[in-house]
Enzyme design. Structure first.
Site, short mmCIF file in Angstrom:
data_model
loop_
_atom_site.label_atom_id
_atom_site.label_comp_id
_atom_site.label_asym_id
_atom_site.label_seq_id
_atom_site.Cartn_x
_atom_site.Cartn_y
_atom_site.Cartn_z
CE1 TYR A 29 -1.41 -2.12 15.28
CE2 TYR A 29 -2.18 -2.12 17.56
CZ TYR A 29 -2.43 -2.26 16.20
OH TYR A 29 -3.71 -2.52 15.76
CB ILE B 145 -1.02 0.05 1.17
CG1 ILE B 145 -0.33 -0.08 2.53
CG2 ILE B 145 -2.11 -1.01 0.98
CD1 ILE B 145 -1.22 0.33 3.70
CB THR C 149 -6.72 -0.55 17.20
OG1 THR C 149 -6.59 -1.09 18.50
CG2 THR C 149 -5.56 0.43 17.00
CB ALA D 285 -2.10 -2.39 9.91
NE ARG E 77 -4.76 -6.09 25.61
CZ ARG E 77 -4.09 -5.49 26.58
NH1 ARG E 77 -4.70 -5.13 27.70
NH2 ARG E 77 -2.80 -5.22 26.45
CE LYS F 46 -4.52 0.63 12.97
NZ LYS F 46 -4.81 0.17 11.58
CG HIS G 39 1.20 -5.57 29.23
ND1 HIS G 39 1.32 -6.82 29.78
CD2 HIS G 39 0.16 -5.64 28.37
CE1 HIS G 39 0.39 -7.61 29.27
NE2 HIS G 39 -0.32 -6.91 28.42
P1 NAD Z 1 -2.90 -9.02 10.42
O1 NAD Z 1 -1.51 -8.71 10.87
O2 NAD Z 1 -3.47 -10.38 10.65
O3 NAD Z 1 -3.00 -8.75 8.84
C1 NAD Z 1 -2.44 -7.63 8.22
C2 NAD Z 1 -2.46 -7.85 6.71
O4 NAD Z 1 -1.93 -6.66 6.09
C3 NAD Z 1 -1.58 -9.02 6.24
O5 NAD Z 1 -2.27 -9.77 5.27
C4 NAD Z 1 -0.37 -8.33 5.63
O6 NAD Z 1 0.24 -9.08 4.57
C5 NAD Z 1 -0.97 -7.03 5.11
N1 NAD Z 1 0.02 -5.95 4.99
C6 NAD Z 1 0.95 -5.56 5.92
N2 NAD Z 1 1.69 -4.56 5.43
C7 NAD Z 1 1.22 -4.29 4.18
C8 NAD Z 1 1.57 -3.35 3.18
N3 NAD Z 1 2.58 -2.47 3.37
N4 NAD Z 1 0.88 -3.34 2.02
C9 NAD Z 1 -0.13 -4.24 1.82
N5 NAD Z 1 -0.49 -5.15 2.71
C10 NAD Z 1 0.17 -5.18 3.89
O7 NAD Z 1 -3.80 -7.90 11.07
P2 NAD Z 1 -5.32 -7.98 11.60
O8 NAD Z 1 -5.32 -8.48 12.99
O9 NAD Z 1 -6.16 -8.63 10.57
O10 NAD Z 1 -5.68 -6.42 11.67
C11 NAD Z 1 -6.27 -5.77 10.55
C12 NAD Z 1 -6.50 -4.32 10.90
O11 NAD Z 1 -7.38 -4.23 12.02
C13 NAD Z 1 -5.23 -3.57 11.31
O12 NAD Z 1 -5.28 -2.28 10.76
C14 NAD Z 1 -5.30 -3.51 12.82
O13 NAD Z 1 -4.65 -2.37 13.31
C15 NAD Z 1 -6.80 -3.45 13.04
N6 NAD Z 1 -7.30 -3.99 14.31
C16 NAD Z 1 -6.96 -5.26 14.69
C17 NAD Z 1 -7.50 -5.78 15.86
C18 NAD Z 1 -7.19 -7.20 16.29
O14 NAD Z 1 -7.63 -7.61 17.38
N7 NAD Z 1 -6.50 -8.00 15.49
C19 NAD Z 1 -8.38 -5.02 16.64
C20 NAD Z 1 -8.71 -3.72 16.21
C21 NAD Z 1 -8.17 -3.23 15.03
P1 TYD Z 2 -2.24 -9.67 21.86
O1 TYD Z 2 -3.01 -10.81 21.31
O2 TYD Z 2 -0.83 -9.45 21.41
O3 TYD Z 2 -3.14 -8.35 21.60
P2 TYD Z 2 -2.93 -6.83 22.14
O4 TYD Z 2 -1.64 -6.71 22.79
O5 TYD Z 2 -3.02 -6.02 20.90
O6 TYD Z 2 -4.08 -6.60 23.08
O7 TYD Z 2 -2.20 -9.78 23.43
C1 TYD Z 2 -3.39 -9.80 24.20
C2 TYD Z 2 -3.00 -9.83 25.65
O8 TYD Z 2 -2.35 -11.06 25.95
C3 TYD Z 2 -2.02 -8.75 26.04
O9 TYD Z 2 -2.36 -8.25 27.34
C4 TYD Z 2 -0.68 -9.45 26.07
C5 TYD Z 2 -1.04 -10.86 26.49
N1 TYD Z 2 -0.18 -11.94 25.95
C6 TYD Z 2 0.39 -12.89 26.81
O10 TYD Z 2 0.18 -12.85 28.04
N2 TYD Z 2 1.17 -13.88 26.27
C7 TYD Z 2 1.42 -13.96 24.95
O11 TYD Z 2 2.18 -14.87 24.52
C8 TYD Z 2 0.82 -13.00 24.06
C9 TYD Z 2 1.06 -13.05 22.59
C10 TYD Z 2 0.01 -12.01 24.62
#
Ligand code: NAD
Ligand code: TYD
Length: 339
Positions: free
Chosen positions: A153, A60, A125, A83, A217, A157, A279
């Site tokens: 991170y 992107i 997020t 992302a 969380r 965002k 954290h």
């Molecule tokens: P993820 O890490 O599983 O997937 C990210 C995807 O983006 C991957 O397929 C990766 O290949 C692609 N990507 C990374 N850099 C890129 C680039 N420069 N160009 C094109 N593609 C690229 O992430 P996710 O957990 O699916 O999160 C998706 C979105 O949702 C993110 O923006 C994240 O900040 C947001 N979000 C995630 C959570 C969560 O709990 N996972 C919660 C709230 C918001």
């Molecule tokens: P994570 O799934 O990385 O999401 P985020 O940090 O974005 O909330 O982690 C969720 C919670 O779990 C966070 O408080 C960190 C904790 N955690 C562990 O205790 N052990 C682990 O191995 C991981 C990956 C996360």
């Protein structure tokens, strides 16, 4: 409608594409994904032959390629999931987070400006709000909570969110932002808490709990997030932020114990390890705005969602075994050995 979905080979973007093609079979979806370590084409295998779907491997941040694609496809809307998404990796190496999460967002919005003021949605997020104290359950994040980030991170965002709002104010770009709590469900990369604990349990490996496991969380089943984004893109007010969450706060240690119980394993697997730097203590979303304005409510409760998720990991071993047998092993050793 023709939509561009970025990051569709990742966890939430992949789930969104599966949901969207079923919910709107008349629409066309173009996925842009760089296929970083977190992107997995097998997540999209079920839709690769769908003639309403096109996959483009691209970064992107690559302005030339993004602009050429917009010129060719003339999309009606862009939903940016792409992302770098893992807090622990951002602590090790912030740079790529700034590049993808901030510059990538700007590149996509520039393309939206040039090719017809395209509707833009930013998937953000709740981590942009920082954290809440553990002893004040009355406090929740609202859309008016100040941005106050803790990790590289969440800072990247937040930077992107500010840019999105600036593009709306300065250029009149029709934007919306969603800020969701932690998601869980199928296709979740095994570096994150829930899939990591499921996978380690299945191998009888230690379950690394950071600190005392008391951090909280607010978990939402991924399909509920996808439905919220779809609603915001169609009916949300331009320029607005919508918080997305289902009032499901849980301590990490309780999630880990629940997974252990569901898989019939022993709590002896739990290993307390050094805490994450900076954290965040607690996240908790107030979803009143999206409920009152758009009628959104979560449909899958945690008890049901976690069972469905565990079942998916049991039935789709090849999806995650391919990941954990690759580069992931080096990541795991670096992050967890002697922690
Ligand atoms: P993820 O890490 O599983 O997937 C990210 C995807 O983006 C991957 O397929 C990766 O290949 C692609 N990507 C990374 N850099 C890129 C680039 N420069 N160009 C094109 N593609 C690229 O992430 P996710 O957990 O699916 O999160 C998706 C979105 O949702 C993110 O923006 C994240 O900040 C947001 N979000 C995630 C959570 C969560 O709990 N996972 C919660 C709230 C918001
Ligand atoms: P994570 O799934 O990385 O999401 P985020 O940090 O974005 O909330 O982690 C969720 C919670 O779990 C966070 O408080 C960190 C904790 N955690 C562990 O205790 N052990 C682990 O191995 C991981 C990956 C996360």
């Amino acid at each position: 409608m023709k939509i561009v979905v970025t990051g569709g080979a990742g966890f939430i973007g992949g789930n969104f594409i599966h949901y969207y093609l079923k919910a709107h079979p008349e629409d066309r979806v173009i996925c842009i994904d760089k296929l970083t370590y977190a992107g997995n084409l097998s997540t999209l295998a079920p839709v690769m032959n769908n003639d309403k779907f096109r996959f483009v491997k691209a970064d992107i941040c690559d302005r030339e390629t993004v602009f050429a694609l917009f010129e060719e496809e003339q999309p009606d809307a862009v939903i940016n999931f792409a992302a770098e998404s893992h807090v622990d990796r951002s602590i090790e190496d912030p740079e790529v987070f700034l590049r993808t999460n901030i510059l990538g967002t700007a590149t996509l919005m520039d393309a939206c400006r040039v090719f017809g003021n395209v509707r833009y949605h930013q998937v953000s997020t709740d981590e942009v709000y920082g954290d809440l104290p553990l002893n004040r359950p009355d406090l929740l994040f609202t859309e008016n909570t100040p941005i106050h980030t803790s990790s590289p991170y969440s800072s990247s965002k937040a930077g992107a969110d500010l840019l999105v709002q600036a593009y709306n104010r300065t250029y009149g770009l029709p934007v919306t932002i969603s800020r969701c709590s932690n998601n869980y469900g199928p296709y979740h990369f095994p570096e994150k808490l829930i899939p990591l604990m499921i996978v380690n349990c299945l191998y009888d490996k230690p379950l690394p709990v950071y600190g005392e496991g008391l951090n909280v969380r607010d978990w939402l089943y991924v399909e509920d997030h996808c439905k919220a984004i779809d609603l915001i893109v169609r009916k949300g007010r331009i320029g607005e932020v919508y918080n997305v969450g289902g009032h499901n706060e849980m301590r990490n240690i309780d999630i880990v114990k629940l997974i252990i119980r569901e898989l019939g394993k022993s709590e002896d697997l739990i290993t307390y390890v050094t805490d994450r730097k900076g954290h965040d203590l607690r996240y908790a979303i107030d979803p009143t705005k999206i409920h009152e304005e758009l009628g959104w409510l979560p449909e899958t409760c945690f008890e049901e969602g976690i069972k469905k998720t565990i079942k998916w990991y049991l039935e789709n071993r090849s999806w995650w075994e391919e990941i954990i047998n690759g580069e992931y092993q080096h990541y795991y050793e670096k992050m967890y050995n002697n922690r």
